[in-house]
Design a protein around this motif. Sequence first.
Motif, PDB file in Angstrom:
ATOM      1  N   THR A 130       0.843  -1.187   0.000  1.00 35.67           N
ATOM      2  CA  THR A 130       0.000   0.000   0.000  1.00 35.67           C
ATOM      3  C   THR A 130       0.879   1.239   0.000  1.00 35.67           C
ATOM      4  N   LEU A 131       0.588   2.174  -0.907  1.00 33.75           N
ATOM      5  CA  LEU A 131       1.305   3.437  -1.004  1.00 33.75           C
ATOM      6  C   LEU A 131       0.318   4.580  -0.800  1.00 33.75           C
ATOM      7  N   GLY A 132       0.779   5.638  -0.133  1.00 30.41           N
ATOM      8  CA  GLY A 132      -0.123   6.747   0.138  1.00 30.41           C
ATOM      9  C   GLY A 132       0.579   8.082   0.204  1.00 30.41           C
ATOM     10  N   ALA A 133      -0.199   9.137   0.038  1.00 28.06           N
ATOM     11  CA  ALA A 133       0.256  10.515   0.215  1.00 28.06           C
ATOM     12  C   ALA A 133      -0.737  11.215   1.125  1.00 28.06           C
ATOM     13  N   PHE A 134      -0.222  12.103   2.000  1.00 28.78           N
ATOM     14  CA  PHE A 134      -1.107  12.741   2.962  1.00 28.78           C
ATOM     15  C   PHE A 134      -0.727  14.195   3.190  1.00 28.78           C
ATOM     16  N   LEU A 135      -1.681  14.923   3.760  1.00 32.55           N
ATOM     17  CA  LEU A 135      -1.474  16.287   4.233  1.00 32.55           C
ATOM     18  C   LEU A 135      -1.730  16.303   5.735  1.00 32.55           C
ATOM     19  N   GLN A 136      -0.703  16.617   6.502  1.00 30.85           N
ATOM     20  CA  GLN A 136      -0.826  16.746   7.947  1.00 30.85           C
ATOM     21  C   GLN A 136      -0.968  18.231   8.286  1.00 30.85           C
ATOM     22  N   PHE A 137      -2.164  18.630   8.712  1.00 31.55           N
ATOM     23  CA  PHE A 137      -2.434  20.034   8.987  1.00 31.55           C
ATOM     24  C   PHE A 137      -1.847  20.435  10.342  1.00 31.55           C
ATOM     25  N   ASP A 138      -1.382  21.675  10.409  1.00 29.67           N
ATOM     26  CA  ASP A 138      -0.907  22.204  11.680  1.00 29.67           C
ATOM     27  C   ASP A 138      -2.066  22.232  12.670  1.00 29.67           C
ATOM     28  N   PRO A 139      -1.799  21.921  13.940  1.00 32.11           N
ATOM     29  CA  PRO A 139      -2.886  21.949  14.918  1.00 32.11           C
ATOM     30  C   PRO A 139      -3.390  23.366  15.169  1.00 32.11           C
ATOM     31  N   VAL A 140      -4.677  23.464  15.441  1.00 34.77           N
ATOM     32  CA  VAL A 140      -5.271  24.732  15.856  1.00 34.77           C
ATOM     33  C   VAL A 140      -5.012  24.878  17.354  1.00 34.77           C
ATOM     34  N   MET A 141      -4.411  25.992  17.740  1.00 32.31           N
ATOM     35  CA  MET A 141      -3.979  26.174  19.115  1.00 32.31           C
ATOM     36  C   MET A 141      -4.959  27.045  19.893  1.00 32.31           C
ATOM     37  N   GLY A 142      -5.086  26.739  21.188  1.00 32.82           N
ATOM     38  CA  GLY A 142      -5.870  27.546  22.101  1.00 32.82           C
ATOM     39  C   GLY A 142      -4.985  28.097  23.203  1.00 32.82           C
ATOM     40  N   THR A 143      -5.601  28.683  24.213  1.00 36.28           N
ATOM     41  CA  THR A 143      -4.827  29.286  25.297  1.00 36.28           C
ATOM     42  C   THR A 143      -4.109  28.247  26.143  1.00 36.28           C
ATOM     43  N   ASN A 144      -4.632  27.002  26.182  1.00 33.13           N
ATOM     44  CA  ASN A 144      -4.039  25.949  27.005  1.00 33.13           C
ATOM     45  C   ASN A 144      -3.355  24.862  26.188  1.00 33.13           C
ATOM     46  N   GLY A 145      -3.108  25.139  24.905  1.00 31.59           N
ATOM     47  CA  GLY A 145      -2.472  24.133  24.061  1.00 31.59           C
ATOM     48  C   GLY A 145      -3.301  23.845  22.831  1.00 31.59           C
ATOM     49  N   PRO A 146      -3.039  22.715  22.147  1.00 30.88           N
ATOM     50  CA  PRO A 146      -3.784  22.400  20.920  1.00 30.88           C
ATOM     51  C   PRO A 146      -5.259  22.134  21.197  1.00 30.88           C
ATOM     52  N   VAL A 147      -6.090  22.529  20.226  1.00 30.02           N
ATOM     53  CA  VAL A 147      -7.535  22.308  20.309  1.00 30.02           C
ATOM     54  C   VAL A 147      -7.940  21.151  19.402  1.00 30.02           C
ATOM     55  N   PHE A 148      -7.519  21.173  18.142  1.00 30.53           N
ATOM     56  CA  PHE A 148      -7.760  20.023  17.269  1.00 30.53           C
ATOM     57  C   PHE A 148      -6.718  19.982  16.162  1.00 30.53           C
ATOM     58  N   SER A 149      -6.551  18.780  15.599  1.00 31.64           N
ATOM     59  CA  SER A 149      -5.622  18.560  14.502  1.00 31.64           C
ATOM     60  C   SER A 149      -6.256  17.590  13.527  1.00 31.64           C
ATOM     61  N   GLN A 150      -5.876  17.682  12.253  1.00 32.30           N
ATOM     62  CA  GLN A 150      -6.503  16.836  11.242  1.00 32.30           C
ATOM     63  C   GLN A 150      -5.501  16.440  10.168  1.00 32.30           C
ATOM     64  N   ARG A 151      -5.861  15.362   9.471  1.00 37.92           N
ATOM     65  CA  ARG A 151      -5.026  14.847   8.388  1.00 37.92           C
ATOM     66  C   ARG A 151      -5.922  14.206   7.348  1.00 37.92           C
ATOM     67  N   VAL A 152      -5.558  14.339   6.085  1.00 37.69           N
ATOM     68  CA  VAL A 152      -6.228  13.629   4.994  1.00 37.69           C
ATOM     69  C   VAL A 152      -5.180  12.812   4.258  1.00 37.69           C
TER      70      VAL A 152
END
Length: 314
Positions: A130-152
């Motif tokens: 299996t071969l793949g390519a992906f985009l790892q998005f930078d995490p969205v940050m809040g006052t106490n650290g990361p809020v969410f992160s996503q990848r496709v």
Amino acid sequence: MIKSRALIATGLMTLPYSVFAYDLPGINLGATSFYDAAPPPTGPGLYFVEYLQFSTANTLNGANGEPLTLPKQDLDVFVPLTQLIYLSDTKIGNASLGFTGLLPYLAKADVDDGLNNVALDSTTGVGDLTLGAFLQFDPVMGTNGPVFSQRVEFDISIPTGEYDSSKAINPSSNSVYINPYYALTYWLSPRWTASTRISYLWNGKNDDPSPTYSNLGATETQAGQAFHINFASAYAVSNRLSVGLSGYVLNQITNTKANGSDVADTKEEVWAIGPGFQYVLNPNNSIVANVYFEQDAKNRAESDRFILRFNHHF
């Protein structure tokens, strides 16, 4: 035209082979869990991931979820899987470009129906690449650290593995399949996360089908389309140890096709849940362990599954 997948007579019994050798190929059911979409804390570079997957089943279910009437219903499978992941410095907007390749190995596949059924023989060996390519998005940050992160990611599997159409279980599906996904991790608090991976599966044609279909006149088959979802929630007990629950759902949405026509009652379903943990050995190495207990299987074995994963950053 094949209207339905008839029960194939084998000696003193009738048995749908596909309960043992599923129409769907081997896919990610619970192999990824906690912090799935979070970017690696060690940043870009090359990562090595080794999975050890063991499943055991003593319930083999039909199309309505009913257990088959067999003297024994034992299926034990052991599959190591090796993956390489490269996260580059190349940015597309706020996402980093990456590539991956993975290769499974079917080390063990033992089936026992209590009748010494030679039709249930298996082939071990290297599976499909299996071969793949992906985009790892930078995490969205809040006052106490990361809020969410996503990848496709977009994955394609090529039938490079061992395949013998006379065997019930094979390392290879003998067909191309495409398996893109979207992954999300959300921080409910600085120590508590929830993650999911939503995948779509499309299968190509197998031009050398198993006796389940070839004995009914099929010269080609095509496994159905499916969605499969991994989900997990973890709590960081310390900076090294996280514990939680994880699970998965598989829902095949179209029937298998034989000679271009639908084969009735071939959709597979199952869901599972179980405990797990992640332990960080040092900044470049970690292990993840998950146990799953499957429920409500249709056209599949209903298994207990253990997955151990080792992650290394070079």
